[in-house]
Write a protein that holds these residues in place. Structure first.
Motif, PDB file in Angstrom:
ATOM      1  N   ASN A  63      -5.672 -19.090  -9.017  1.00  0.00           N
ATOM      2  CA  ASN A  63      -4.306 -19.276  -8.536  1.00  0.00           C
ATOM      3  C   ASN A  63      -3.429 -19.495  -9.760  1.00  0.00           C
ATOM      4  O   ASN A  63      -3.725 -20.358 -10.584  1.00  0.00           O
ATOM      5  N   VAL A  64      -2.379 -18.706  -9.891  1.00  0.00           N
ATOM      6  CA  VAL A  64      -1.579 -18.683 -11.108  1.00  0.00           C
ATOM      7  C   VAL A  64      -0.213 -19.316 -10.847  1.00  0.00           C
ATOM      8  O   VAL A  64       0.458 -18.961  -9.874  1.00  0.00           O
ATOM      9  N   LYS A  65       0.194 -20.228 -11.734  1.00  0.00           N
ATOM     10  CA  LYS A  65       1.498 -20.875 -11.633  1.00  0.00           C
ATOM     11  C   LYS A  65       2.310 -20.533 -12.878  1.00  0.00           C
ATOM     12  O   LYS A  65       1.867 -20.779 -14.005  1.00  0.00           O
ATOM     13  N   ILE A  66       3.496 -19.981 -12.660  1.00  0.00           N
ATOM     14  CA  ILE A  66       4.339 -19.515 -13.763  1.00  0.00           C
ATOM     15  C   ILE A  66       5.640 -20.308 -13.749  1.00  0.00           C
ATOM     16  O   ILE A  66       6.413 -20.231 -12.791  1.00  0.00           O
ATOM     17  N   SER A  67       5.883 -21.073 -14.799  1.00  0.00           N
ATOM     18  CA  SER A  67       7.100 -21.892 -14.881  1.00  0.00           C
ATOM     19  C   SER A  67       7.877 -21.621 -16.166  1.00  0.00           C
ATOM     20  O   SER A  67       8.781 -22.371 -16.507  1.00  0.00           O
ATOM     21  N   LYS A  68       7.512 -20.559 -16.882  1.00  0.00           N
ATOM     22  CA  LYS A  68       8.212 -20.198 -18.116  1.00  0.00           C
ATOM     23  C   LYS A  68       9.076 -18.969 -17.870  1.00  0.00           C
ATOM     24  O   LYS A  68       8.637 -17.999 -17.246  1.00  0.00           O
ATOM     25  N   ASP A  69      10.305 -19.003 -18.401  1.00  0.00           N
ATOM     26  CA  ASP A  69      11.229 -17.895 -18.225  1.00  0.00           C
ATOM     27  C   ASP A  69      10.851 -16.712 -19.115  1.00  0.00           C
ATOM     28  O   ASP A  69      10.146 -16.841 -20.114  1.00  0.00           O
ATOM     29  N   ASN A  70      11.353 -15.537 -18.707  1.00  0.00           N
ATOM     30  CA  ASN A  70      11.304 -14.334 -19.546  1.00  0.00           C
ATOM     31  C   ASN A  70       9.885 -13.899 -19.917  1.00  0.00           C
ATOM     32  O   ASN A  70       9.602 -13.556 -21.060  1.00  0.00           O
ATOM     33  N   LEU A  71       9.000 -13.920 -18.940  1.00  0.00           N
ATOM     34  CA  LEU A  71       7.647 -13.405 -19.151  1.00  0.00           C
ATOM     35  C   LEU A  71       7.456 -12.119 -18.367  1.00  0.00           C
ATOM     36  O   LEU A  71       8.099 -11.901 -17.328  1.00  0.00           O
ATOM     37  N   THR A  72       6.552 -11.284 -18.836  1.00  0.00           N
ATOM     38  CA  THR A  72       6.136 -10.078 -18.123  1.00  0.00           C
ATOM     39  C   THR A  72       4.642 -10.170 -17.887  1.00  0.00           C
ATOM     40  O   THR A  72       3.876 -10.381 -18.830  1.00  0.00           O
ATOM     41  N   ILE A  73       4.224 -10.036 -16.632  1.00  0.00           N
ATOM     42  CA  ILE A  73       2.796 -10.082 -16.295  1.00  0.00           C
ATOM     43  C   ILE A  73       2.485  -8.805 -15.532  1.00  0.00           C
ATOM     44  O   ILE A  73       2.915  -8.622 -14.387  1.00  0.00           O
ATOM     45  N   ILE A  74       1.751  -7.916 -16.164  1.00  0.00           N
ATOM     46  CA  ILE A  74       1.508  -6.601 -15.596  1.00  0.00           C
ATOM     47  C   ILE A  74       0.059  -6.187 -15.803  1.00  0.00           C
ATOM     48  O   ILE A  74      -0.639  -6.697 -16.673  1.00  0.00           O
ATOM     49  N   SER A  75      -0.385  -5.241 -14.995  1.00  0.00           N
ATOM     50  CA  SER A  75      -1.705  -4.654 -15.218  1.00  0.00           C
ATOM     51  C   SER A  75      -1.591  -3.624 -16.331  1.00  0.00           C
ATOM     52  O   SER A  75      -0.601  -2.899 -16.433  1.00  0.00           O
ATOM     53  N   GLU A  76      -2.590  -3.564 -17.169  1.00  0.00           N
ATOM     54  CA  GLU A  76      -2.582  -2.603 -18.267  1.00  0.00           C
ATOM     55  C   GLU A  76      -2.619  -1.174 -17.747  1.00  0.00           C
ATOM     56  O   GLU A  76      -2.004  -0.273 -18.325  1.00  0.00           O
ATOM     57  N   SER A  77      -3.318  -0.977 -16.625  1.00  0.00           N
ATOM     58  CA  SER A  77      -3.447   0.364 -16.058  1.00  0.00           C
ATOM     59  C   SER A  77      -2.237   0.757 -15.231  1.00  0.00           C
ATOM     60  O   SER A  77      -2.027   1.942 -14.957  1.00  0.00           O
ATOM     61  N   GLY A  78      -1.447  -0.231 -14.800  1.00  0.00           N
ATOM     62  CA  GLY A  78      -0.349   0.047 -13.880  1.00  0.00           C
ATOM     63  C   GLY A  78      -0.816   0.299 -12.463  1.00  0.00           C
ATOM     64  O   GLY A  78      -0.020   0.675 -11.595  1.00  0.00           O
ATOM     65  N   ASN A  79      -2.086   0.066 -12.197  1.00  0.00           N
ATOM     66  CA  ASN A  79      -2.692   0.392 -10.904  1.00  0.00           C
ATOM     67  C   ASN A  79      -3.142  -0.876 -10.186  1.00  0.00           C
ATOM     68  O   ASN A  79      -4.104  -1.523 -10.613  1.00  0.00           O
ATOM     69  N   PRO A  80      -2.492  -1.254  -9.079  1.00  0.00           N
ATOM     70  CA  PRO A  80      -2.903  -2.460  -8.362  1.00  0.00           C
ATOM     71  C   PRO A  80      -4.243  -2.327  -7.663  1.00  0.00           C
ATOM     72  O   PRO A  80      -4.795  -3.313  -7.175  1.00  0.00           O
TER      73      PRO A  80
END
Length: 527
Positions: A63-80
């Motif tokens: 379970n991921v909690k993100i509280s920092k501004d201006n981040l990008t979290i993406i898959s390297e493949s672009g494929n969900p």
């Protein structure tokens, strides 16, 4: 004297300018690469504003909690399809977002139940959620006191409560080109300035049509607005608006299939799904627990055979799924039930090769790879099951052909980016098979393996072979029993080195230094 004072002031001003430039973070943004055996949360905790966190293909159970501004979290493949975050704690949001200007893209997000969401936005501004598959949660996406966010290109399907929930004080959000297929697709509590379509424009939409506009609104029984709406000019846009239930808002340009009904563009064409259903990694049922055929994210091209079994589950009773057709290597699955859920199905998929959702092969001589799925909305956890046991069969002909030591036959489970062996006990045999039982922590991806009698490796070599293959290049490491939740620190160190050596730093430093030198020489008193 006057020139000296002026020069000192100039030097002070330039030094201040240099300090502000360096402290502003110019050139500090970095890419942090995360492997399936690493922790996304640790990567987020180590990131700074402007960083991009790229996830390698695989399954991330957390379970991921993100509280920092201006981040990008993406898959390297672009494929969900191949990069999935599965909730470790089903009674929590898979992703909790409490920050501004964050982008989440190309991820499969699944496993939260009841009142918990696949992705939960709380007081978030100007975030982007795109190209994700948000499946089999309580809520798909939940917006609370969040403004200026954009949701586009997402598949939001098979979520138990709502696909999308927007609270009354979430304003100026844009939702378009998404595929919704839930019992209740949206609960929109109004808000100010929200929009559920853009101006009609040419472009490939999520169901393969030639125009962008609103969203595709399906329902599990095939009677959704987009599935039944009229499209006289066949432009892929319905001829009438879709009024969102109990809301002041409408989707003015709802999508419809252009021609024959199509699946969302995000879905692989060889997946065993139809246009009205999706599945989580746990291969859950379509819709409610009605005993319907289960679906799976495993590509059909990799499925050798498949068998389904049904059972009625009541609290504090022993449950047994018998796979009597003998279409796979699994004979039965048993566990003690911790709550009543009614009729439910279990599915076994015997594979041609390792699962496409697993990043590394298992060591040893492989007899079979297989997947097991059961239940709805993250049911298959130890919160609901007690002492799950699987019985699997191994052909005697394979044992003879491969000269396998029977005592070495074992069941391995893929978890947290690595294969872990589970003790297997010989429970019986017939003319063609040996039967083994193994207690399993949770349902997952499995492999049955053995070791040859000829050329048996030592215990030390076997231990080494059991570790996931190391990756070459920066960040390579071999795991030997360390905490699977720990991030690959080498990757973080490399990212930090990139920040310290970013070209923006040297450039600014050189320019300022030359400027100081030039002005000093120009203002230096002549002899």
């Amino acid at each position: 004297m006057y020139r000296g004072i002026k020069l000192n002031r100039l030097i002070i001003l330039l030094a201040t300018f240099l300090f502000l430039i360096l402290s502003s973070g110019i050139g500090n943004a970095a890419e942090i690469h995360v492997q399936p055996e690493d922790s996304i949360q640790t990567a987020v905790d180590n990131a700074i504003s402007g960083d991009a966190i790229l996830l390698k293909p695989g399954i991330y159970t957390e379970n991921v909690k993100i509280s920092k501004d201006n981040l990008t979290i993406i898959s390297e493949s672009g494929n969900p399809e191949d990069t999935v975050i599965m909730s470790r704690n089903s009674s929590d949001h898979v992703i909790t977002l409490q920050a501004d200007n964050v982008k989440v893209s190309g991820l499969g997000i699944t496993g939260a139940i009841d009142s918990y969401a696949g992705i939960y936005l709380s007081e978030c501004n100007n975030c982007i959620l795109e190209q994700n598959k948000i499946l089999n949660n309580g809520y798909g996406a939940y917006l609370l006191l969040s403004k200026g966010n954009t949701l586009s290109g997402n598949v939001i399907s098979s979520n138990g409560v709502y696909g999308l929930f927007v609270c009354p004080r979430s304003d100026n959000n844009l939702v378009f080109n998404n595929y919704f297929n839930n019992s209740v697709n949206a609960e929109i509590k109004n808000g100010i300035g929200n929009a559920y379509n853009i101006v009609k424009a040419e472009g490939l939409n999520i169901v393969g049509g030639s125009h962008l506009g609103g969203n595709f609104w399906a329902e599990p029984d095939g009677t959704g607005f987009s599935e039944t709406a009229v499209d006289a000019d066949e432009d892929g846009i319905a001829d009438s608006a879709y009024r969102l239930t109990n809301s002041i808002y409408s989707d003015e340009l709802p999508l419809v299939p252009a021609g024959e009904p199509q699946q969302p563009a995000l879905l692989a064409s060889d997946f065993e799904i139809d246009s009205t259903s999706e599945s989580s990694i746990r291969s859950i049922n379509e819709g409610e627990n009605d005993g319907s055929t289960e679906v799976s994210p495993e590509p059909a091209s990799n499925v050798e055979s498949k068998e389904i079994s049904e059972a009625f589950i009541t609290n504090d009773k022993e449950v047994k799924f018998d796979f009597e057709k003998n279409e796979t290597c699994i004979a039965y699955l048993t566990f003690g039930s911790k709550k009543t859920v009614g009729k439910i199905t279990a599915t076994v998929e015997e594979l041609k090769a390792k699962s496409s959702l697993v990043s590394v092969p298992v060591s040893g001589e492989v007899y079979k790879y297989f997947n097991i799925g059961i239940g709805n909305g993250g049911y298959a956890t130890l919160d609901n099951m007690d002492n799950p046991v699987v019985c699997f069969r191994v052909e005697k002909a394979w044992i003879e052909d491969k000269n396998i030591n029977e005592a070495s036959i074992t069941l391995s489970r893929f978890n947290a980016g690595r294969w872990e062996q589970l003790p297997a006990n010989l429970s019986g045999e017939d003319d063609s098979f040996l039967y083994f039982t193994a207690q399993i922590p949770e349902l997952s991806f499995f492999a049955i393996t053995g070791e040859s009698k000829i050329g048996e490796v030592s215990a030390k070599d076997l231990e080494s072979e059991q570790q996931p293959y190391s990756q070459s290049g920066p960040g390579a490491k071999i795991f030997r029993g360390e905490n699977p939740g720990a991030i690959n620190n080498t990757n973080v160190e490399i990212a930090l080195e990139k920040k310290a050596t970013a070209p923006g730093f040297e450039t600014v430093y050189l320019i300022v230094s030359m400027l100081v030198l030039f002005l000093y020489r120009k203002m230096k008193p002549e002899n």
